[in-house]
Design a protein around this motif. Structure first.
Motif, PDB file in Angstrom:
ATOM      1  N   SER A 131       0.892  -1.295  -0.001  1.00  0.00           N
ATOM      2  CA  SER A 131      -0.105  -0.176  -0.201  1.00  0.00           C
ATOM      3  C   SER A 131       0.620   1.528   0.023  1.00  0.00           C
ATOM      4  O   SER A 131       0.399   2.246  -0.635  1.00  0.00           O
TER       5      SER A 131
ATOM      6  N   ARG B 116      -5.849  -4.749  -2.718  1.00  0.00           N
ATOM      7  CA  ARG B 116      -6.751  -6.077  -3.263  1.00  0.00           C
ATOM      8  C   ARG B 116      -6.577  -5.932  -4.769  1.00  0.00           C
ATOM      9  O   ARG B 116      -6.516  -6.996  -5.498  1.00  0.00           O
TER      10      ARG B 116
ATOM     11  N   LEU C 145      -6.318  -0.880   1.863  1.00  0.00           N
ATOM     12  CA  LEU C 145      -6.411  -2.358   1.814  1.00  0.00           C
ATOM     13  C   LEU C 145      -7.349  -2.631   0.437  1.00  0.00           C
ATOM     14  O   LEU C 145      -6.887  -3.495  -0.156  1.00  0.00           O
ATOM     15  N   VAL C 146      -8.284  -1.502  -0.127  1.00  0.00           N
ATOM     16  CA  VAL C 146      -8.711  -1.789  -1.210  1.00  0.00           C
ATOM     17  C   VAL C 146      -7.913  -1.462  -2.370  1.00  0.00           C
ATOM     18  O   VAL C 146      -7.906  -2.307  -3.390  1.00  0.00           O
TER      19      VAL C 146
ATOM     20  N   ASP D 246      -5.122   1.820   6.609  1.00  0.00           N
ATOM     21  CA  ASP D 246      -6.626   2.007   6.471  1.00  0.00           C
ATOM     22  C   ASP D 246      -7.216   1.104   5.553  1.00  0.00           C
ATOM     23  O   ASP D 246      -6.796   0.562   4.708  1.00  0.00           O
ATOM     24  N   GLU D 247      -8.774   1.304   5.473  1.00  0.00           N
ATOM     25  CA  GLU D 247      -9.702   0.718   4.627  1.00  0.00           C
ATOM     26  C   GLU D 247      -9.361   0.803   3.062  1.00  0.00           C
ATOM     27  O   GLU D 247      -9.308   0.009   2.163  1.00  0.00           O
TER      28      GLU D 247
ATOM     29  N   THR E 276      -2.484  -6.061   8.041  1.00  0.00           N
ATOM     30  CA  THR E 276      -3.752  -4.891   7.654  1.00  0.00           C
ATOM     31  C   THR E 276      -4.042  -3.988   8.775  1.00  0.00           C
ATOM     32  O   THR E 276      -4.765  -2.921   8.737  1.00  0.00           O
TER      33      THR E 276
END
Length: 342
Positions: free
Chosen positions: A138, A196, A192-193, A188-189, A184
């Motif tokens: 990330s 992915r 993570l997106v 943050d979210e 993770t």
């Protein structure tokens, strides 16, 4: 004919969290009898020590077999097959074999070895699990933007080879039956997106991703995939299917002995500075801290350092501090040693 013993191959880049995942499996084995093959890169068997020194019930020294002379894919005939055969010859056979590859190893040659006659009738690759340092990805490390890198490579004749890091990252993902997005808790979210999306571009159809922190996933998630990967090699693409194996001379490692460490925080700062100034990928080892009865583990990938006490020093054991430094070929060992030792 007796049922084949399943084997799980856990692959992933340096510092992704493979050993933490295995420790969690040991602690939560649900009564299963595991045999471990730990493939260490470097001269100091750190990962094996973390398992055999963990004091976890059911984790005995004889269940951990270490191949310490480099990556499995380089020495598969000399080391790996005899090790598997020794496990299979035991009267108290394991319920499951778990193989932790070196962070520098290509998984496909190892999977191919399970198709060899010596082991094919007695074992099967239940699954290849690729563990990814999601926080690192990330942050833009290890092929964060593959298209940009590829475009730059094609536009510039001086960049006609992908970096070893990108190639390893890609091959580990393309061989996987499950991908664990680890660490993770450090992101943050939205991050993570993004990870992915990055990872999904490499995966074969139907391969799932699972998020985790500290590698804490249960055996019911990681084991029992039933992939029979040795029968499914053609669907796992590799840059090296033309017979040219990865050149591990791209990487270097050496052991750095240190004296007792009075100021661990200062040592950590020196390690971070050395990582910044030199082409270091990973640092890991053990520290002797005067006045402390326990040995301290230190592990670092990039600028992130983790430290914890793992066990008491044993009676008669020489208390010493030793680090393994792993990086790209051509490490300036003297300069790195001077920088870390202070």
């Amino acid at each position: 004919m007796s049922e084949k013993i399943p084997a799980t191959v856990i692959t992933g880049f340096l510092g992704a969290g493979k050993t933490s995942m295995i420790r969690h499996l040991v602690e939560n084995n649900g009564g299963r009898r595991f045999a471990f093959i730990i493939n260490e890169f470097g001269d100091l068997g750190v990962d094996r020590e973390l398992l055999t020194g963990c004091g976890i019930e059911g984790c005995s020294d004889e269940d951990v077999i270490e191949l310490a002379n480099g990556c499995i894919c380089c020495t598969v005939a000399d080391d790996f097959l005899p090790t598997i055969e020794a496990i299979l010859a035991r009267p108290d056979k394991p319920d499951h074999i778990i193989i932790e590859t070196s962070g520098l190893a290509l998984p496909k040659p190892l999977v191919k070895a399970f198709a060899w006659p010596e082991v094919r009738t007695r074992t099967t690759v239940d699954g290849v699990i690729a563990v990814i340092d999601a926080a690192a990805v990330s942050e833009g490390r290890f092929a964060d933007d593959h298209d940009a890198v590829q475009g730059q490579r094609e536009a510039d004749e001086s960049l006609d080879h992908e970096s070893p890091l990108e190639e390893l990252f890609e091959e580990q993902l393309q061989c996987a039956d499950m991908v664990v997005l680890n660490k993770t808790d450090l992101m943050d979210e939205a991050g993570l997106v993004k990870v992915r999306e990055t990872v999904s571009s490499y995966l074969r159809g139907g391969v799932k991703t699972v998020a985790s922190a500290h590698g804490q996933l249960g055996a019911d998630v990681l084991l029992g995939l039933g992939a029979a990967a040795e029968d499914d090699l053609d669907s796992r693409p590799s840059h090296h299917d033309d017979g040219h194996e990865h050149d591990h001379d791209d990487f270097d490692s050496f052991v750095l002995p240190l004296s007792s460490v009075e100021d661990v925080d200062a040592l950590e700062e020196r390690i971070i500075a050395a990582v910044r100034d030199h082409d270091i990928l990973r640092v890991k080892g053990f520290l002797d801290i005067p006045g402390k009865p326990m040995r301290q583990v230190i592990q670092g990938v990039g600028p992130r350092i983790q430290r914890y006490f793992d066990r008491d020093w044993k009676g008669g054991e020489t208390r010493e501090s030793r680090l393994v430094v792993i990086g790209h070929h051509g490490l300036d060992r003297a300069a790195i040693a001077a920088a870390i030792a202070g």
